[in-house]
Scaffold this motif. Structure first.
Motif, PDB file in Angstrom:
ATOM      1  N   GLY A 545      40.436  15.281  -1.511  1.00  0.00           N
ATOM      2  CA  GLY A 545      39.449  14.620  -2.504  1.00  0.00           C
ATOM      3  C   GLY A 545      37.904  15.048  -1.883  1.00  0.00           C
ATOM      4  N   TRP A 546      37.714  15.490  -0.913  1.00  0.00           N
ATOM      5  CA  TRP A 546      36.396  15.733  -0.461  1.00  0.00           C
ATOM      6  C   TRP A 546      36.218  17.365  -0.275  1.00  0.00           C
ATOM      7  CZ3 TRP A 546      33.174  11.984   0.206  1.00  0.00           C
ATOM      8  CH2 TRP A 546      33.596  10.454   0.489  1.00  0.00           C
ATOM      9  N   ALA A 547      35.035  17.971  -0.753  1.00  0.00           N
ATOM     10  CA  ALA A 547      34.607  19.210  -0.748  1.00  0.00           C
ATOM     11  C   ALA A 547      33.699  19.371   0.333  1.00  0.00           C
ATOM     12  CB  ALA A 547      34.161  19.617  -1.999  1.00  0.00           C
ATOM     13  N   PHE A 548      34.055  20.541   1.191  1.00  0.00           N
ATOM     14  CA  PHE A 548      32.942  20.711   2.277  1.00  0.00           C
ATOM     15  C   PHE A 548      31.905  21.396   2.060  1.00  0.00           C
ATOM     16  CE2 PHE A 548      31.740  24.149   5.322  1.00  0.00           C
ATOM     17  CZ  PHE A 548      31.299  23.387   6.243  1.00  0.00           C
ATOM     18  N   VAL A 549      30.850  20.885   2.469  1.00  0.00           N
ATOM     19  CA  VAL A 549      29.432  21.273   2.131  1.00  0.00           C
ATOM     20  C   VAL A 549      28.595  22.165   3.331  1.00  0.00           C
ATOM     21  CG1 VAL A 549      27.024  20.701   1.460  1.00  0.00           C
ATOM     22  CG2 VAL A 549      29.076  19.461   0.524  1.00  0.00           C
ATOM     23  N   GLN A 550      28.756  21.591   4.602  1.00  0.00           N
ATOM     24  CA  GLN A 550      27.821  21.975   5.581  1.00  0.00           C
ATOM     25  C   GLN A 550      28.296  21.394   7.110  1.00  0.00           C
ATOM     26  OE1 GLN A 550      23.619  21.916   4.705  1.00  0.00           O
ATOM     27  NE2 GLN A 550      23.092  22.418   6.825  1.00  0.00           N
ATOM     28  N   THR A 551      27.889  22.029   8.035  1.00  0.00           N
ATOM     29  CA  THR A 551      28.251  21.780   9.349  1.00  0.00           C
ATOM     30  C   THR A 551      26.932  21.945  10.129  1.00  0.00           C
ATOM     31  OG1 THR A 551      30.500  22.386   9.477  1.00  0.00           O
ATOM     32  CG2 THR A 551      29.334  22.385  11.413  1.00  0.00           C
ATOM     33  N   ALA A 552      26.699  20.804  11.007  1.00  0.00           N
ATOM     34  CA  ALA A 552      25.488  20.920  11.923  1.00  0.00           C
ATOM     35  C   ALA A 552      25.876  20.551  13.068  1.00  0.00           C
ATOM     36  CB  ALA A 552      24.504  20.015  11.453  1.00  0.00           C
ATOM     37  N   PRO A 553      25.496  21.237  14.285  1.00  0.00           N
ATOM     38  CA  PRO A 553      25.658  20.797  15.740  1.00  0.00           C
ATOM     39  C   PRO A 553      25.030  19.824  16.277  1.00  0.00           C
ATOM     40  CG  PRO A 553      24.261  22.704  15.887  1.00  0.00           C
ATOM     41  CD  PRO A 553      24.516  22.420  14.436  1.00  0.00           C
ATOM     42  N   GLN A 554      25.524  18.754  17.036  1.00  0.00           N
ATOM     43  CA  GLN A 554      24.828  17.914  17.769  1.00  0.00           C
ATOM     44  C   GLN A 554      25.634  17.841  19.278  1.00  0.00           C
ATOM     45  OE1 GLN A 554      25.156  13.609  16.999  1.00  0.00           O
ATOM     46  NE2 GLN A 554      22.838  13.503  17.017  1.00  0.00           N
ATOM     47  N   ASP A 555      24.886  17.979  20.151  1.00  0.00           N
ATOM     48  CA  ASP A 555      25.101  17.934  21.617  1.00  0.00           C
ATOM     49  C   ASP A 555      26.411  19.116  21.673  1.00  0.00           C
ATOM     50  OD1 ASP A 555      23.232  16.172  22.200  1.00  0.00           O
ATOM     51  OD2 ASP A 555      24.298  14.507  21.697  1.00  0.00           O
ATOM     52  N   ASP A 556      27.663  18.502  22.307  1.00  0.00           N
ATOM     53  CA  ASP A 556      28.623  19.312  22.208  1.00  0.00           C
ATOM     54  C   ASP A 556      29.886  19.118  20.997  1.00  0.00           C
ATOM     55  OD1 ASP A 556      28.014  20.087  24.657  1.00  0.00           O
ATOM     56  OD2 ASP A 556      29.132  18.227  25.762  1.00  0.00           O
ATOM     57  N   ASP A 557      29.154  18.412  20.005  1.00  0.00           N
ATOM     58  CA  ASP A 557      30.104  18.372  18.580  1.00  0.00           C
ATOM     59  C   ASP A 557      29.470  18.982  17.653  1.00  0.00           C
ATOM     60  OD1 ASP A 557      31.690  16.396  20.376  1.00  0.00           O
ATOM     61  OD2 ASP A 557      30.381  14.905  19.913  1.00  0.00           O
ATOM     62  N   TRP A 558      30.434  18.563  16.323  1.00  0.00           N
ATOM     63  CA  TRP A 558      29.886  19.208  15.259  1.00  0.00           C
ATOM     64  C   TRP A 558      29.902  17.979  14.284  1.00  0.00           C
ATOM     65  CZ3 TRP A 558      28.031  23.947  14.439  1.00  0.00           C
ATOM     66  CH2 TRP A 558      28.478  24.884  15.214  1.00  0.00           C
ATOM     67  N   TRP A 559      28.990  17.952  13.270  1.00  0.00           N
ATOM     68  CA  TRP A 559      28.819  16.926  12.109  1.00  0.00           C
ATOM     69  C   TRP A 559      29.409  17.711  10.862  1.00  0.00           C
ATOM     70  CZ3 TRP A 559      29.263  11.789  12.009  1.00  0.00           C
ATOM     71  CH2 TRP A 559      28.866  11.180  13.021  1.00  0.00           C
ATOM     72  N   HIS A 560      30.436  17.534  10.246  1.00  0.00           N
ATOM     73  CA  HIS A 560      30.824  18.096   8.848  1.00  0.00           C
ATOM     74  C   HIS A 560      30.491  17.337   7.834  1.00  0.00           C
ATOM     75  CE1 HIS A 560      32.914  21.027  11.687  1.00  0.00           C
ATOM     76  NE2 HIS A 560      33.675  20.103  11.970  1.00  0.00           N
ATOM     77  N   LEU A 561      29.835  17.897   6.816  1.00  0.00           N
ATOM     78  CA  LEU A 561      29.453  17.325   5.542  1.00  0.00           C
ATOM     79  C   LEU A 561      30.268  17.474   4.475  1.00  0.00           C
ATOM     80  CD1 LEU A 561      27.388  15.593   3.991  1.00  0.00           C
ATOM     81  CD2 LEU A 561      25.999  17.703   3.718  1.00  0.00           C
ATOM     82  N   PHE A 562      30.843  16.536   3.881  1.00  0.00           N
ATOM     83  CA  PHE A 562      31.695  16.602   2.591  1.00  0.00           C
ATOM     84  C   PHE A 562      30.895  15.696   1.601  1.00  0.00           C
ATOM     85  CE2 PHE A 562      34.306  17.088   6.527  1.00  0.00           C
ATOM     86  CZ  PHE A 562      35.142  18.132   6.126  1.00  0.00           C
ATOM     87  N   GLU A 563      31.483  16.376   0.403  1.00  0.00           N
ATOM     88  CA  GLU A 563      30.891  15.816  -0.992  1.00  0.00           C
ATOM     89  C   GLU A 563      32.177  15.065  -1.750  1.00  0.00           C
ATOM     90  OE1 GLU A 563      28.223  16.693  -5.004  1.00  0.00           O
ATOM     91  OE2 GLU A 563      28.700  18.274  -3.357  1.00  0.00           O
ATOM     92  N   ARG A 564      32.047  13.939  -2.312  1.00  0.00           N
ATOM     93  CA  ARG A 564      33.324  13.609  -3.090  1.00  0.00           C
ATOM     94  C   ARG A 564      33.337  14.037  -4.360  1.00  0.00           C
ATOM     95  NH1 ARG A 564      37.444   9.368  -2.420  1.00  0.00           N
ATOM     96  NH2 ARG A 564      35.678   7.853  -1.638  1.00  0.00           N
ATOM     97  N   GLU A 565      34.634  14.949  -4.484  1.00  0.00           N
ATOM     98  CA  GLU A 565      34.901  15.499  -5.649  1.00  0.00           C
ATOM     99  C   GLU A 565      34.963  14.760  -6.899  1.00  0.00           C
ATOM    100  OE1 GLU A 565      38.520  17.498  -4.432  1.00  0.00           O
ATOM    101  OE2 GLU A 565      37.509  19.280  -3.493  1.00  0.00           O
TER     102      GLU A 565
END
Length: 565
Positions: A545-565
């Motif tokens: 139910g969520w569409a992937f939009v973008q990824t951004a790094p922070q330290d040793d991790d990733w933040w993945h951004l999704f938009e509600r479909e």
């Protein structure tokens, strides 16, 4: 006699020298760095939410109460945000919105810088109470050019506000203990301590009252003379003045704590964790010897601090419990007690920069006064200090041109920029070398070099990963693609963690946490954004139910951004 009396009552204009120099040198750099994490981003996000939503008595972060620490620094920071700036933060990504965030950084950090300037006034007053105006002026200039002060005075954190009021309290306590100014000293200390407790809690007492009490007890046991406690002091003054100070401290500090305790039943346990630092953070405890870093943080005054400490130790051994002994106790006693707590961070040492500056300045003035009779060790100490300044003046530009890289992989400075910066600072050092007496020469050279180095450092640092917010591009995408969206964050396996504070700062809205994706409530007709944090070596999630939009790094991790479909 009349002339001496007139001079003693003359306004100490020299007290303004160090604050004005710092304000002029550091002020123009306040907008150069983005909010990129740490304690500054926590305070900035809380202040922004407070200014936006009006939650003044019970501060909130990401919609949840943030009452583990007192709110005085947050109140001051939030009050400094203009309504015009707040409105412009909601504009579309680009030049005008970036300019609004630049204005926001200046408004927030200017409160911290002014607190730092106030701290320097407190250092001046402490030096004056311990010695005279000459020691006060030298102490404030030493503090203004210490590495730890220049690192922290530009950041909107609770630490600089705590340091302001602790230094003020120490100056008032020194006036009472050393100069017999009981009513002024104790009432002033009571008010300052109340404000210090409202800045960061009871740790202020460890950094002021405990060492001052240790000094008074030690002096009484060793029978050292002092005008503040003598046999013929009226009992009314000796006991009424401290009692009034205690009353004023409680009147300033207690109302907010009482209000929160009445409205938040479980807050006592949270406050206990904050005071003891047991369970206050999920980070590993610091090393037991972490606060030895003080000698690196007072660079370039390390040699003179050691000299001042040795002078104080010699006086204590000789049973002369005077002002330098008080400065020594104000430095050492809090560090020993704070080392017992598991949470040990370098910035916690900032309030002790005041007594450290007094000790350093006392050693410098003592050496200057007897320079004609100097010993080989004295010459070596001065040579080390000048060498340290020269290495800093030339080393930073060279390292910035040859080793240090920006986020894009470019050197911090071009060879021409590095050469110009190094030559200017070395030339100014050479000019100051010729100034006499010695204390004026060293003070001028050190203050000029360190203030210029601060600007050079921040100019290069602003384009590094640490100088920029790694999550600002993610926030810009949400603002551009989903204006007005409800934003939620999910930390797998860590459901109690809030979103990084840079996100609510650069979104200018609440980012609510959710235990998992399934727990995110239905938005109705409003757009919705979801942020999921994942380790870099784990596969990207695909929530239904969520569409992937973008990824951004922070330290040793990733933040993945999704938009509600």
């Amino acid at each position: 006699m009349a002339t001496a009396r007139a001079q003693s009552h003359r306004w100490p204009w020299g007290a303004l020298a160090a604050p004005l120099l710092v304000l002029l040198a550091v002020g123009p750099t306040l907008s150069w760095l983005e909010f990129s994490g740490g304690s500054e981003s926590l305070l900035a996000a809380t202040a922004l939410e407070m200014r936006r939503d009006g939650s003044w008595l019970l501060p909130r972060l990401c919609g949840e109460k943030r009452i583990a620490k007192p709110p005085l620094p947050t109140w001051i920071t939030a009050a400094a945000i203009s309504r015009d700036t707040l409105d412009r933060l909601d504009g579309p990504p680009g030049g005008w919105r970036d300019l609004a965030y630049s204005d926001l950084a200046v408004q927030m950090r200017l409160t911290a810088l002014l607190a730092g300037c106030g701290m320097l006034l407190g250092v001046y007053a402490l030096g004056w109470a311990i010695g005279d105006r000459r020691l006060g002026l030298a102490s404030s200039l030493v503090a203004a050019s210490m590495l730890i002060f220049l690192m922290q005075a530009r950041k909107a954190t609770t630490d600089i506000h705590l340091a302001l009021w602790v230094c003020a309290a120490n100056a008032f306590l020194a006036a009472a203990a050393l100069r017999g100014r009981w009513w002024l000293g104790w009432t002033g200390a009571g008010i300052a301590l109340g404000l210090a407790i409202m800045s960061k809690g009871p740790v202020a007492l460890v950094q002021s009252v405990v060492p001052a009490a240790t000094y008074i007890i030690a002096r009484s046991f060793l029978a050292a003379a002092g005008p503040a406690v003598s046999a013929d002091d009226p009992s009314l003054r000796r006991f009424a003045a401290p009692s009034l100070g205690l009353l004023l401290m409680l009147l300033v500090a207690l109302p907010w704590f009482a209000y929160v305790a009445l409205n938040t039943p479980d807050v006592i346990a949270r406050w206990r964790a904050e005071v003891t630092r047991v369970g206050a953070t999920d980070q590993p405890p610091g090393k037991w010897y972490a606060y030895i870093s003080l000698f690196a943080l007072v660079v370039p005054w390390t040699i003179f601090l050691l000299g001042g400490m040795w002078m104080a130790i010699q006086r204590i051994i000789a049973r002369r419990i005077d002002g330098l002994a008080l400065a020594m106790l104000l430095l050492v006693v809090p560090i020993v007690i704070m080392s017992l707590a598991p949470d040990r961070k370098a910035r916690y040492l900032l309030p002790m920069a005041g007594p450290a500056a007094v000790l350093s300045a006392a050693a410098l003035l003592d050496l200057s006064d007897r320079w004609a009779r100097r010993r080989r060790l004295d010459t070596l100490a001065v040579g080390v200090h000048w060498a340290m300044l020269a290495v800093l003046a030339a080393g930073l530009p060279i390292a910035g041109a040859a080793v240090l890289k920006t986020l894009e992989g470019r050197p911090w400075y071009t060879p021409w920029q590095a050469a110009c910066a190094a030559m200017v600072m070395l030339a100014l050092l050479a000019l100051c070398w010729r100034v006499r007496p010695l204390d004026r020469s060293i003070l001028r050279a050190t203050v000029i070099t360190m203030l210029l180095l601060h600007a050079v450092l921040v100019w290069g640092y602003r384009d590094t990963a640490e100088g920029r917010s790694e999550l600002k591009p993610l926030a810009d995408t949400i603002v551009a693609r989903m204006p007005g969206a409800q934003v939620y964050s999910v930390w797998p396996n860590r459901p109690l963690r809030l979103a990084p504070p840079e996100l609510p700062i650069y979104l200018n809205r609440i980012v609510r946490r959710s235990a998992d994706v399934a727990a995110v409530p239905s938005p109705g007709d409003a757009p919705q954004a979801l942020l999921i944090r994942q380790r870099r070596n784990t596969p990207m999630p695909q929530p239904p139910g969520w569409a992937f939009v973008q990824t951004a790094p922070q330290d040793d991790d990733w933040w993945h951004l999704f938009e509600r479909e």
